[in-house]
Design a protein around this motif. Structure first.
Motif, PDB file in Angstrom:
ATOM      1  N   UNK A  60      28.927  70.515  39.480  1.00  0.00           N
ATOM      2  CA  UNK A  60      27.777  69.492  39.589  1.00  0.00           C
ATOM      3  C   UNK A  60      26.918  69.469  40.910  1.00  0.00           C
ATOM      4  N   UNK A  61      27.453  69.992  41.845  1.00  0.00           N
ATOM      5  CA  UNK A  61      26.562  70.350  43.145  1.00  0.00           C
ATOM      6  C   UNK A  61      25.755  71.355  42.715  1.00  0.00           C
ATOM      7  N   UNK A  62      26.470  72.467  42.199  1.00  0.00           N
ATOM      8  CA  UNK A  62      25.668  73.840  42.086  1.00  0.00           C
ATOM      9  C   UNK A  62      24.349  73.339  40.878  1.00  0.00           C
ATOM     10  N   UNK A  63      24.636  72.410  40.195  1.00  0.00           N
ATOM     11  CA  UNK A  63      23.590  71.996  39.045  1.00  0.00           C
ATOM     12  C   UNK A  63      22.618  71.225  39.918  1.00  0.00           C
ATOM     13  N   UNK A  64      22.824  70.543  40.890  1.00  0.00           N
ATOM     14  CA  UNK A  64      22.050  69.701  41.853  1.00  0.00           C
ATOM     15  C   UNK A  64      21.093  70.759  42.598  1.00  0.00           C
ATOM     16  N   UNK A  65      21.795  71.756  43.019  1.00  0.00           N
ATOM     17  CA  UNK A  65      20.839  72.735  43.799  1.00  0.00           C
ATOM     18  C   UNK A  65      20.099  73.471  43.184  1.00  0.00           C
ATOM     19  N   UNK A  66      20.625  73.948  41.711  1.00  0.00           N
ATOM     20  CA  UNK A  66      19.535  74.445  40.754  1.00  0.00           C
ATOM     21  C   UNK A  66      18.327  73.601  40.494  1.00  0.00           C
ATOM     22  N   UNK A  67      18.695  72.359  40.428  1.00  0.00           N
ATOM     23  CA  UNK A  67      17.503  71.558  39.969  1.00  0.00           C
ATOM     24  C   UNK A  67      16.609  71.494  41.287  1.00  0.00           C
ATOM     25  N   UNK A  68      17.165  71.431  42.479  1.00  0.00           N
ATOM     26  CA  UNK A  68      16.338  71.301  43.570  1.00  0.00           C
ATOM     27  C   UNK A  68      15.266  72.457  43.630  1.00  0.00           C
ATOM     28  N   UNK A  69      16.106  73.984  43.352  1.00  0.00           N
ATOM     29  CA  UNK A  69      15.169  75.025  43.150  1.00  0.00           C
ATOM     30  C   UNK A  69      14.272  75.243  42.169  1.00  0.00           C
ATOM     31  N   UNK A  70      14.370  74.751  41.229  1.00  0.00           N
ATOM     32  CA  UNK A  70      13.355  74.595  40.023  1.00  0.00           C
ATOM     33  C   UNK A  70      12.352  73.559  40.389  1.00  0.00           C
ATOM     34  N   UNK A  71      12.304  72.571  41.080  1.00  0.00           N
ATOM     35  CA  UNK A  71      11.301  71.660  41.668  1.00  0.00           C
ATOM     36  C   UNK A  71      10.367  72.149  42.657  1.00  0.00           C
ATOM     37  N   UNK A  72      10.685  73.221  42.973  1.00  0.00           N
ATOM     38  CA  UNK A  72       9.676  74.060  44.075  1.00  0.00           C
ATOM     39  C   UNK A  72       8.474  74.052  43.311  1.00  0.00           C
ATOM     40  N   UNK A  73       7.230  74.211  44.143  1.00  0.00           N
ATOM     41  CA  UNK A  73       5.829  74.622  43.680  1.00  0.00           C
ATOM     42  C   UNK A  73       6.035  76.173  43.439  1.00  0.00           C
ATOM     43  N   UNK A  74       5.063  76.512  42.341  1.00  0.00           N
ATOM     44  CA  UNK A  74       4.701  77.945  41.888  1.00  0.00           C
ATOM     45  C   UNK A  74       3.493  77.896  41.718  1.00  0.00           C
ATOM     46  N   UNK A  75       2.955  79.142  41.745  1.00  0.00           N
ATOM     47  CA  UNK A  75       1.711  79.440  41.291  1.00  0.00           C
ATOM     48  C   UNK A  75       1.073  79.269  39.948  1.00  0.00           C
ATOM     49  N   UNK A  76       0.220  78.538  40.135  1.00  0.00           N
ATOM     50  CA  UNK A  76      -0.224  77.858  38.294  1.00  0.00           C
ATOM     51  C   UNK A  76       0.854  77.608  37.558  1.00  0.00           C
ATOM     52  N   UNK A  77       2.026  76.891  38.299  1.00  0.00           N
ATOM     53  CA  UNK A  77       3.175  76.489  37.682  1.00  0.00           C
ATOM     54  C   UNK A  77       4.200  77.704  36.890  1.00  0.00           C
ATOM     55  N   UNK A  78       3.948  78.712  37.391  1.00  0.00           N
ATOM     56  CA  UNK A  78       4.351  79.820  36.586  1.00  0.00           C
ATOM     57  C   UNK A  78       6.016  79.858  36.321  1.00  0.00           C
ATOM     58  N   UNK A  79       6.625  79.255  37.440  1.00  0.00           N
ATOM     59  CA  UNK A  79       8.208  79.114  37.501  1.00  0.00           C
ATOM     60  C   UNK A  79       8.724  80.534  37.233  1.00  0.00           C
ATOM     61  N   UNK A  80       8.513  81.510  37.979  1.00  0.00           N
ATOM     62  CA  UNK A  80       9.160  82.905  37.485  1.00  0.00           C
ATOM     63  C   UNK A  80      10.600  83.070  37.865  1.00  0.00           C
ATOM     64  N   UNK A  81      11.271  81.986  38.231  1.00  0.00           N
ATOM     65  CA  UNK A  81      12.663  82.283  38.907  1.00  0.00           C
ATOM     66  C   UNK A  81      13.721  82.468  37.717  1.00  0.00           C
ATOM     67  N   UNK A  82      14.862  83.020  38.144  1.00  0.00           N
ATOM     68  CA  UNK A  82      16.025  82.961  37.274  1.00  0.00           C
ATOM     69  C   UNK A  82      17.154  82.753  38.566  1.00  0.00           C
ATOM     70  N   UNK A  83      18.227  82.106  37.942  1.00  0.00           N
ATOM     71  CA  UNK A  83      19.447  81.937  38.961  1.00  0.00           C
ATOM     72  C   UNK A  83      20.688  82.692  38.493  1.00  0.00           C
ATOM     73  N   UNK A  84      21.391  83.470  39.224  1.00  0.00           N
ATOM     74  CA  UNK A  84      22.690  83.913  38.909  1.00  0.00           C
ATOM     75  C   UNK A  84      23.807  83.365  39.943  1.00  0.00           C
ATOM     76  N   UNK A  85      24.776  82.801  39.143  1.00  0.00           N
ATOM     77  CA  UNK A  85      25.709  82.258  40.131  1.00  0.00           C
ATOM     78  C   UNK A  85      27.061  83.142  40.458  1.00  0.00           C
TER      79      UNK A  85
END
Ligand SMILES: Cc1cc2nc3c(=O)[nH]c(=O)nc-3n(C[C@H](O)[C@H](O)[C@H](O)COP(=O)(O)O)c2cc1C
Length: 169
Positions: free
Chosen positions: A24-49
């Motif tokens: 549940x902490x990892x999920x919160x951290x990923x939620x923080x990650x995807x809440x970042x701004x991105x150019x034109x809202x492209x959200x080009x990230x992927x996360x690997x645990x």
């Protein structure tokens, strides 16, 4: 802890206890990650645990500044997905913002973390791609090692006058 306190007291933490970081902490951290701004809202990230001991140890064999992974129970690999990029050349900026959000969230949740540089070092990108079998469109960008820690995190005063300018240089 409020946002200012988390930002001002975030330090790179490289010593972790053996205590497992709950999902549940990892999920919160990923939620923080995807809440970042991105150019034109492209959200080009992927996360690997990464929580497999063999993989964490394997990374220390090619990465010269990653010895803390021998102790860490978990790390988050922030990657750029070129297939999601709609504004060419911006994916690494977006991934930086996501990585920083994760680091601050780690601090706010009372844990410690460190940003381990992967991109733009070609040998680190290639080594990671081989270990993790990452497809061609995915670029490993930054590895965040994290865990529970006893290390103190304190404010460092870095606000030097020589970096601040007004109206004209
Ligand atoms: C792009 C980038 C790459 C980094 N790579 C590493 C690394 O490979 N290993 C490491 O121990 N720290 C790494 N760091 C952490 C820095 O050493 C650290 O942020 C810096 O010394 C300032 O300390 P602070 O984070 O406690 O403020 C990296 C930080 C950034 C932003």
């Amino acid at each position: 802890m409020d946002a200012m306190q988390a930002i001002l007291t975030r330090r790179s933490i490289r010593k972790y206890s053996k205590k497992v970081v709950p999902d549940k902490i990892i999920l919160k951290l990923l939620n923080a990650g995807v809440s970042a701004p991105s150019a034109g809202n492209e959200q080009p990230w992927q996360f690997l645990i990464i929580d497999k001991r063999e993989i964490l140890d394997e990374i220390t064999k090619f990465h010269p500044h990653a010895k803390m992974l021998n102790e860490a129970q978990i790390a988050i690999l922030v990657c750029g997905d070129l297939n999601l990029e709609t504004h060419k050349g911006y994916w690494m900026l977006d991934c930086s913002a996501a990585t920083q959000n994760i680091l601050i969230a780690v601090r706010a949740l009372g844990l410690g973390a460190c940003w381990l540089g992967i991109y733009p070092r070609k040998e680190r990108i290639t080594a990671l791609k081989n270990i993790i079998k990452i497809p061609d469109n995915i670029i490993p960008f930054a590895l965040v090692s994290l865990g529970f820690t006893e290390e103190e995190q304190t404010t460092v005063d870095r606000l030097d006058d020589f970096r601040i300018h007004q109206n004209h240089w």
